[in-house]
Design an enzyme around this catalytic site. Structure first.
Site: not given
Lengths: 729, 729
Positions: B320-322
């Site tokens: 997720g995210d980066n």
């Protein structure tokens, strides 16, 4: 200003009565009761002498292409032809056999084995679009199959081939519909054959000599039928009221090359199997072909009209059946030299199709219903259809009247419904009253013109509804319904094409442009919206104060980050699976808006609506939503304005919504309440030179309304159901 | 065969518990009650010593790009960058000024004035698509405006420009959502700068030295965030969980050229403002860029993992995210050398996103709900979300289990709901029971594979649902819902791309190909359907006995007379405004059909359905209609078969409809009732090597069902609500 209580004297005339054998007395009664001044012999009905004497004018029907069946059956190689496309066939091996007639009606078509298939046919790899070299295929006459060699495995192939039409489509339609059994199949001959043309003209001369009582030769129609193709079960396969399919032949292809300087391909006519139907963005080659054929038809039709005139008779054209090439708004039509055009009218826009035809002595509308057993059966309600057709047509007549009216079918059937007979008489009187009160005057119109923009422009003005008549058409509904709304509105309407804008710009008197239709059709415009001149000129027009209304998928063609190319003007955009990562903040505007003032129902319904339309999230106002999607929006652009509707259906509330939208986008909303009736079921039309105005009740109930007349006056009135009330200014 | 009544011994382990400061006693209680073996420090929470001692394993979160804010704020010119596209601006005169940041959030982005705009930016005439010569425009730093001269009047222009991302999007999202007021804005640095990379690695070394108790370094995640762009009001403007937008920079553009041998244009990244979102048919340049970036990210991530390993710790990635560049099914992922991946799971397909990742020691699912106040408020119903998430995930676990599970958030909130706490314990037990019974065995599958065909293939296997999560996506619903249905079905599923088919053909073990999505998106395939190799190979596959299922707008791309390019296989075609003159005889088939046997409701509902689909009028069977349009159809093609659905929504009846369609088109309908449970709310999964099978009740009510086990046996059972019952073979 005073209420005009009729002209007292009973008006007479301008009405044509159909006749029927053995009904002389009844015909005479109806002739008098309805105030008729003309009679016509119906298809297959001979006119009784008593009636001929009674009538001021007698219409007789003449069939140029299938009148002389003796000739047609003796010259089958001069029958009309079509290009058909075979079904798609998949090559599962190195060779492929295609039964080219599979899916077609063998009683309607016979393969043309006269002309060399290698020269006139085309085999296409539909997986790649490549034309197959004629050396790679053979036609086997004995089996009716084309054998293709060296095929690419699992590619699909089609054969485009020529057939003779061995059964006239109108006669076939009637024959099948009415179970005419072994009555002979009629064939239509093609006047592009010099012999056939000469025979037809001679046949007309003879026919005229045999019809001394005829005053009006009603041509049904001229030479080429619109496209009707039946499938192997004898059921409709492809119907196109605009179709040029049945006008083609090797001779036409050759003559086209002489006139236009280049050769057509079969594919120019076949058009991937879509046969250049009116939804297709027309190709240059097809437009050239239409022009060629219209010129050819006009020249030959002129010969017919001239002969009728030499015999001292009027030449009238029926707008139907073999009408291809005679488009009344086309540039060659006037050359024919017709006196009149008659057409049948199911709804209002069809009145304008007729009444707007230039260069005639008169036009005539044949209203619904035909006196046929499908409507006039015991327990049937012909009165309902009668009133519907009249109310729909009346508001268009108010804008631009046809000169005459009439009905069709068997009077004996109508006579079984006395209430119907009475009501027809009232309608005839009302028609004459309207016509005489208008007295050639132009109705009051808003101080700007409304233009409908599509690929066809003037050529197919008021015709979108017709494209939707045949059977179950989709994605044309809104276009036809907008026309239906416009045909009775206080606007001068022009139809313009993209080519018009490219060549001549936008005329100065245009206040509002409407673009309505499904994406990638001729009605919306498809790739025309990628033309920089088109979009720039419309942006300039709106930026400087013009109005733009988009309905359905206006200006739609995916390009450079937009689907609606004039999304900036419309204030809305449609998602096409590309823009899906943008959260949408489309929220219903809470402010009262001029456009919406007559919407009182909870839910606007447009019939066929386009989903997935969102606001741009800038200054546009979303005035109505259907679920998550925009249904009605308004926007500003420079000094101009726009409105968007997700579809359109003609009914009182929507009719007023469109009226308001037109005034609003034109920036003339203060002009609307002039010669205006407040109740959405009513409309007002004023004739300032004649010094009269009328208020129509378009509904079957009585209506209270406020009339705004002159500059500042208004008054309350109550109208009877369906009433048309006249006032003197 | 006998009913397996648990393994009696209480299972323990495979569960990770979130921690919270000041809750030591309660954490210990939950740790024991749920049978945990690991704890993790939540974002912003330090782990208490008592808990550290208790846990067998400790997870600690490390942020590679924004862990060191001191560095980030001192090196703002090494912050991450994006290409943004300005709004569309219309030239109403010869020059045009564009405020390039209009519509963007100035707290998130700052214009990159370090790199020469003339070299790195692009001004485009969006009316024509032409690039404007840099000599014709200037950027004014003081106003933030680009001034274009010699514009074409009423053309639209955009500026593609570089910005620094001055606020990390995850922190920004949390900051705005939780009203963090004046808490400092965190910046993410870009490791493509050599200095930043070295600093990050050193920071990791230091961090590891400071975290001796940590067993698992949970990287959150690596270097480039998925795309989150906010508008001028600080509201979401563009969200793309797959977006490579935030990975770009002049350095990346230069390195790309070194690696791939050609220069990217800004437009390759900006992509008409669609930013190569996952709906877009990927361009060659974008695919090259993804490949370049994945290789670059993998190499740098490997450095991080290697350091963790040198410190004796496991390296775990949060999916997720980066996560951009770390696509677990991509070809560079394995090179990182991770031990584990953890991801959050809202629905079943997400289990497969995790459990199918190759080359790891273990995978872990964090189930819903997070123990956050949005769900755990007084009067809230966290139990409902808990059960939903578990039932959705469980059937996917039955096909391919993740190795571990856990929850996230604040245990103090969960403890306020004792029933919830109890149920989590039961779910943990059930998870361990399933895992230990499966014992690494492959579940029984149908004797053919099912392939999902789209532009992304394996790279984005099981990811379509994610594309639909952010907010109000349309036209992806069916693709995600088909995945959700498939994730718990008895099929081995492969994802293949059009390039796979072009390069390698269709693998022999594939029995059925599914194409589901909206026209002209990467999911349906767009112009890939014009590729002769693709269509020929699929035709050959079906002709020889393969199965094909099309959902929504499968094989759609207008070409050579067809919209559905495999209309011949599907037996249906969609009107796009071209085919409208063909009357349609689509009639509901009256015969009973295998596919429809479990449809008992009057009306199938697929959620988002595609209208205007008609039968070809040949041998296809129309099994369900929605108004005038085909909803379900079945067809034969050579030795093969096909089915068409107008959309898809995962719910019990539709789930079974798809199951039956898959077996039927594969020609293996006689194989369906093996390890099969008749009730549509239940499913059966067998593990033949382990000698066990289980029956799942996917509903909240008790269910009676017939189980077909082995080759010919069956029995009736009654399952408790949500029950998972095991049997020994």
């Amino acid at each position: 200003m005073s209420y005009l209580k009729g002209n007292c004297k009973k008006l007479k005339g301008q009405v044509t009565l159909p006749t029927e054998i053995g009904m002389d007395k009844e015909i005479a009664m109806l002739y008098d009761k309805w105030g008729c001044d003309a009679v016509r012999d119906c298809d297959g009905t001979k006119l009784p002498d008593e009636i001929k004497k009674l009538a001021e004018k007698v219409y007789s029907t003449f069939f140029p292409t299938r009148g002389d069946q003796a000739w047609a059956t003796e010259h089958k190689d001069q029958a009309q032809e079509l290009y058909l496309m075979s079904e798609y066939n998949t090559a599962a091996a190195d060779t492929l056999e295609i039964d080219i007639m599979a899916g077609y009606f063998d009683q309607q078509f016979q393969i043309d084995t006269v002309h060399d298939p290698k020269e006139w046919w085309e085999v296409i790899d539909r997986t790649t679009g490549e034309i197959i070299d004629p050396s790679c295929w053979e036609f086997d006459k004995s089996t009716g199959k084309v054998i293709i060699s060296n095929t690419k495995k699992y590619h699909n192939y089609t054969v485009g081939f020529l057939v003779y039409m061995v059964w006239d489509p109108t006669q076939m339609f009637n024959h099948i519909t009415n179970n005419w059994g072994d009555r002979p199949h009629e064939i239509s001959s093609d006047i592009c054959h010099e012999e056939t043309r000469k025979n037809m003209l001679k046949y007309l001369e003879d026919w005229l000599n045999e019809h001394p009582d005829t005053d009006v030769v009603r041509f049904t129609t001229f030479f080429y039928h619109f496209t009707l193709i039946y499938n192997q079960l004898g059921m409709p396969k492809f119907f196109d009221w605009f179709g040029y399919g049945s006008s083609i032949s090797p001779i036409a292809m050759e003559k086209f090359e002489e006139v236009k300087g280049y050769k057509l391909r079969p594919e120019d006519i076949i058009d991937e199997g879509y046969y250049n139907n009116p939804f297709r963005i027309p190709s240059k080659h097809f437009l050239d072909y239409m022009d060629y054929q219209q010129a050819f038809v006009a020249a030959a039709a002129k010969e017919c009209a001239d002969i009728a005139h030499r015999h001292g008779k009027e030449a009238m054209m029926f707008l139907g059946d073999n009408w291809i090439g005679t488009e009344p708004f086309g540039k060659h039509f006037k050359k024919i030299g017709l006196d009149a055009v008659v057409g049948s009218v199911s709804y209002g826009a069809q009145i304008r199709m007729l009444s707007e035809i230039p260069g005639l002595k008169y036009t005539e509308a044949r209203f619904m219903p035909y006196f046929f057993p499908d409507v006039f059966f015991e327990g049937g309600d012909p009165l309902k259809e009668l009133n519907f057709s009249w109310l729909a047509g009346r508001r268009a007549i108010a804008r631009k009247p046809v000169d005459r009216m009439g009905y069709g079918g068997y009077p004996s059937l109508a006579l079984k419904f006395p209430e119907f007979v009475e009501r027809v008489g009232k309608i005839c009187d009302e028609f004459r009253e309207i016509y005489s009160n208008i007295d050639g005057d132009k109705p009051y119109s808003a101080p700007f013109k409304v233009a409908v923009l599509n690929c066809w422009g003037k050529l197919r003005a008021w015709y979108a509804g017709c494209a939707g008549r045949a059977s179950g058409y989709k994605a044309i509904y809104s276009s036809g319904q907008v026309e239906e709304s416009l045909c009775g509105m206080p606007f001068e309407v022009e139809y313009i094409s993209f080519d018009d804008i490219k060549e001549n710009g936008i005329p100065e008197d245009i206040g509002v442009i409407i673009n309505v239709g499904a994406a990638n059709t001729a009605w919306s415009g498809g790739a025309n919206w990628l033309d920089e001149t088109v979009v720039s000129r419309i942006r300039e027009f709106v930026h400087n104060g013009g109005g733009f209304i988009g309905i359905g998928e206006p200006t739609a063609c995916q390009h450079q980050g937009k689907y609606f190319q004039l999304s900036d003007i419309l204030g809305v955009e449609r998602e096409l699976g590309y823009y899906l990562n943008y959260p949408r903040y489309g929220q219903l505007s809470t402010e009262e808006h001029f456009i919406m003032k007559d919407v009182t129902t909870n839910k606007i319904s447009f019939g066929e609506e386009i989903p997935w339309v969102y606001g741009n999230g800038k200054d546009e106002k979303i005035l109505s939503m259907s679920g998550d999607y925009v249904q009605v929006a308004a926007n500003s652009y420079g000094k101009g304005r726009s409105a968007y509707f997700s579809g359109f259906e003609y009914e009182p509330e929507n009719n007023r919504l469109l009226l308001r939208a037109i005034y609003w986008v034109a920036g003339k909303e203060n002009e609307m309440e002039k010669w205006y009736s407040s109740n959405i079921n009513t409309e007002c039309h004023a004739y300032l030179s004649s010094g009269k105005f009328m208020v129509l009740n378009n509904s079957y109930e009585s209506q209270d309304t406020v009339i705004y007349y002159g500059d500042n006056d208004s008054m309350n009135i109550k109208l009877e159901p369906m009433e048309c009330r006249w006032f003197e200014i």
